[in-house]
Scaffold this active site. Structure first.
Site, PDB file in Angstrom:
ATOM      1  N   TYR A 238       0.844  -1.195   0.000  1.00  0.00           N
ATOM      2  CA  TYR A 238       0.000   0.000   0.000  1.00  0.00           C
ATOM      3  C   TYR A 238       0.882   1.249   0.000  1.00  0.00           C
ATOM      4  CZ  TYR A 238      -3.835  -3.166   1.315  1.00  0.00           C
ATOM      5  OH  TYR A 238      -4.756  -4.174   1.354  1.00  0.00           O
TER       6      TYR A 238
ATOM      7  N   HIS B 235      -1.093 -12.255   1.157  1.00  0.00           N
ATOM      8  CA  HIS B 235      -1.591 -11.229   0.242  1.00  0.00           C
ATOM      9  C   HIS B 235      -1.455 -11.703  -1.198  1.00  0.00           C
ATOM     10  CE1 HIS B 235      -1.937  -6.565  -0.395  1.00  0.00           C
ATOM     11  NE2 HIS B 235      -3.063  -7.199  -0.610  1.00  0.00           N
TER      12      HIS B 235
END
Length: 332
Positions: free
Chosen positions: A56, A119
């Site tokens: 992110y 992820h």
């Protein structure tokens, strides 16, 4: 802010989870004063969980949380979850997990996180895509589950979970394996297939009621993309829509939303609030992960949880729309 049981962890999670990712992007893109104000508003109004990841903002989200949380007294600090994205071609899953988590903890200025998550997308077959894992990668000896367990053994994470994206079958196998405390699952009113059985002919990707599978095995569920990356909440497009589940077609989501809009009334709240209330209606949901671009959006999300479930008549209409593949409104 109400809280819900978070699987078998013994933790309770706020119904709204602060999403610190790129969709919304407040913790990545905003100035420091805005980031600080958003965090304190979230804490003051009862959010007790923030979800981030190394990807992110290429570490910017974790770095921002690192300095922001230093300003928060220990007794008021929220739970933090972050993620490890594995390279399926590189092997050495334990080494990958440790290097990634140590780097995340340095950015976060923490010794441990409450939840470390995979992820990667999960598929039954694998064609060399380094970001895709199959069940053998996950559950085999010295695989991903073993690698994350070692993080727990070392005290770097307290619990482990998965990003439950990819094919429903292999994700279901992982949920049922007993290896993971939680799953992040794509679920929203435009594609409710993770929360209910869909009829024959459903024309979007079918997540085959994964939330029910999670409830059966007492695995906590964090809902992701509750706004379908913004399609539900707004007609403004950012370029970050789509890309989470297979066949996640933005144009198709826009078509479905056009069928929903005539059902919505002012008393239902803003479009984003309808989306959050819809997801929270499912008792198998532990929390709804919400990414915001502005502080006003955060307040809308928090107010949505306080509004409680949607009216039964609107829910029934939304279910009927889904069961009929969201036909266009009359006259279109």
């Amino acid at each position: 802010m109400k809280r819900r049981k978070f699987g078998t962890t013994g933790l309770e999670i706020s119904e709204v989870v602060f999403g610190a990712g790129a969709v919304g992007g407040l913790l990545i893109d905003a100035d420091d004063a805005t980031r600080r104000a958003a965090l304190w508003l979230a804490l003051d109004l009862g959010i007790n969980w923030i979800d981030t990841a190394p990807s992110y903002g290429n570490g910017a989200s974790e770095t921002a949380l690192g300095w922001l949380l230093q300003e928060v007294p220990e007794e008021r600090r929220p739970h933090i979850s972050t993620k490890v994205q594995f390279d399926a071609n590189a092997g050495d899953f334990p080494g990958q997990a440790e290097r990634s988590m140590v780097a995340s903890l340095e950015r976060l200025q923490m010794d441990s996180v409450d939840l470390g998550q995979v992820h990667n997308g999960i598929l039954a077959s694998w064609e060399g895509n380094s970001r895709v894992l199959r069940p053998e990668h996950m559950l085999g000896k010295d695989g991903v589950a073993d690698a994350l367990d070692r993080l727990v053994d070392r005290g770097l994470a307290r619990h482990i979970g998965i990003s439950g994206t990819g094919k429903a079958g292999p994700v279901r196998d992982l949920i049922a394996s007993g290896r993971f405390a939680s799953a992040q699952i794509y679920y929203n009113l435009l594609n409710p297939s993770a929360g209910r059985d869909m009829p024959a002919g459903w024309d979007a990707y079918d997540l085959e009621n994964l939330i029910a599978t999670a409830a059966e095995h007492d695995v906590a569920v964090m809902v992701i993309r509750v706004f379908a990356a913004g399609v539900i909440a707004t007609d403004t497009r950012t370029g970050r829509e789509g890309g989470v589940v297979l066949d996640n077609d933005v144009a198709a989501d826009e078509r479905r939303m056009a069928a929903v809009l005539p059902l919505l009334k002012p008393e239902h709240g803003a479009r984003s609030q309808v989306a959050i209330r819809y997801a929270l209606h499912n008792p198998g949901v532990s929390g709804v992960l919400v990414g915001v671009a502005e502080i006003a959006h955060l307040r809308l999300a928090l107010d949505a949880a306080a509004m409680g479930p949607l009216p039964d008549d609107l829910l029934a209409d939304l279910y009927r729309l889904a069961d009929s593949n969201f036909p266009p409104p009359p006259g279109d």
